[in-house]
Design an enzyme around this catalytic site. Structure first.
Site, mmCIF file in Angstrom:
data_model
loop_
_atom_site.group_PDB
_atom_site.id
_atom_site.type_symbol
_atom_site.label_atom_id
_atom_site.label_comp_id
_atom_site.label_asym_id
_atom_site.label_seq_id
_atom_site.Cartn_x
_atom_site.Cartn_y
_atom_site.Cartn_z
ATOM 1 N N CYS A 1 3.245 -0.945 4.371
ATOM 2 C CA CYS A 1 4.387 -0.056 4.141
ATOM 3 C C CYS A 1 4.943 0.539 5.311
ATOM 4 C CB CYS A 1 3.918 1.079 3.146
ATOM 5 S SG CYS A 1 5.371 1.971 2.483
ATOM 6 N N ARG B 1 -6.020 -2.245 19.612
ATOM 7 C CA ARG B 1 -5.339 -1.160 19.176
ATOM 8 C C ARG B 1 -5.759 -0.079 19.975
ATOM 9 N NH1 ARG B 1 -1.988 -1.209 14.835
ATOM 10 N NH2 ARG B 1 -2.773 -2.767 13.719
#
Lengths: 206, 194
Positions: free
Chosen positions: B79, B150
């Protein structure tokens, strides 16, 4: 948030590693904690204020993952009943969801007239209609809200500051997407499905 | 097409300050990738493309804090992702006069489409050729996957790393750690000045 972890995990089990493996990054990971405590004065709370368990959601009304999580939260509430208080806070991702802010303002305007939860539920149950403000207005009338006040407050962005405060509180709590859940104040990094949430809540109880 | 040729030549002879001995140098760096560069270390300079004909160097931002966000890949199907969140939080980063540079090994055309789609308001740099060299220098490259880890770095106005964060698998770190690091940075700077 759940989307992130779900996708990564599914792929990990499919043996296609798209993220560092746990061996590489394990160690002293601690999930972030809720930076803004739940208060009866400010928060939208469903369930008894003194419940042993608290589930906080940072959500966006236009986010499809929040839409998918909505019935899951209902299942959690049904299962845990009065042991749980559920709190909803705004986290509209306005750069990718053009109707998210307006929807959040709609729910807050309904809240000003004591109807937050019916409007919150209505918005998630009618996500596809979010662009059309008449739909929510029609529902407000059905709820017997003062529709002039309701419309005026939305048009004047009366609750935008509150919504932005929710957003920044979320950022400082480590919200990293929507929906992000907190189980008794600790970020839930598992899936946003009823089973995982109930499991996490039951563990928090111990 | 002429431009294309030009670009290739640039890469061959000294892109990122890495010369023809690139393979050897990469090997050397690979030995050290187990550890992400920690606080107190000088942030290695780099120069990477942000558009097909524009490069961004870390040294361009000397005198202000810089956030480096290494991430695995464009287009993660969620999303919102880490970078969309940062685009939303950008006004808060700007309060500290901080610049954000996002880096992955995706190529520049992927980046351009990604930036447009997610409405990103900061440079997204391609650590594409030689692949992952900058990520490796920061200890933020995963050999087996062939992607950047990350990893987040907050670098002070003098080019020293002040905060480092490596996320566990699949976990988006959010923006809180960065904001706390920037707060600490501005506090120490105030103390130093007074």
């Amino acid at each position: 948030m759940s989307g992130t972890t779900t996708v990564a995990r599914k792929r990990a089990t499919g043996k296609t590693l798209l993220e560092p493996t746990s061996k590489e990054t394990a160690g002293k990971y601690e999930a972030p904690r809720l930076a803004v405590p739940v208060t009866a004065e400010r928060d939208h709370i469903e369930g008894p204020m003194n419940a042993a368990l608290t589930l906080v959601e940072y959500g966006d009304y236009q986010c499809p993952y929040c839409g998918a999580a909505y019935p899951e939260v209902k299942k959690v509430q049904k299962e845990l009943n009065s042991k749980l208080r559920f709190v909803f806070r705004n986290f509209p991702l306005t750069n990718i969801h053009e109707h998210a802010m307006n929807a959040a303002e709609t729910a807050e305007a309904a809240s000003a007239q004591g109807k937050f939860w019916p409007m919150h539920d209505f918005l998630y149950e009618h996500q596809a209609t979010l662009g059309d403000t008449n739909v929510a207005l029609g529902y407000a009338t059905k709820l017997s809200l003062d529709s002039q006040k309701f419309e005026r407050e939305i048009a004047q962005h009366a609750y935008q500051k509150r919504i932005k405060d929710d957003f920044m509180g979320g950022v400082r709590s480590g919200v990293n997407g929507t929906p992000t859940f907190y189980v008794n104040g600790v970020r839930h990094d598992g899936d946003a499905i009823a089973k995982a949430l109930i499991e996490a809540l039951n563990q928090a109880k111990k | 097409m002429v431009q294309r040729g030009k670009r290739r030549r640039t890469r061959k002879f000294g892109h990122n300050g890495v010369g023809r001995n690139n393979a050897q140098r990469t090997k050397k760096i690979v030995k050290n990738i187990d550890s992400v560069l920690g606080p107190g270390k000088k942030a290695p300079n780099f120069s990477l493309n942000s558009t097909p004909d524009q490069k961004v160097s870390l040294n361009d931002f000397r005198g202000q804090p810089v956030i480096l966000a290494f991430y695995p890949a464009d287009w993660s199907p969620v999303c919102t992702d880490q970078l969309s969140l940062y685009a939303m939080v950008m006004p808060e980063f700007k309060k500290f006069n901080a610049e954000l540079l996002a880096i992955s090994v995706d190529n520049i055309w992927s980046h351009l489409a990604f930036v447009k789609d997610r409405k990103l308001n900061f440079p997204v740099l391609a650590d594409f050729e030689p692949k992952g060299v900058v990520s490796r220098r920061y200890g933020a490259y995963k050999e087996k996957i062939g992607e950047s880890a990350r990893a987040l770095f907050v670098i002070d106005d003098k080019g020293i790393i002040r905060w480092t964060h490596l996320s566990p698998d699949g976990i988006n770190p959010g923006a809180d750690g960065i904001l706390s690091a920037l707060e600490n940075l501005s506090k120490t700077q105030v103390t130093q000045k007074s």
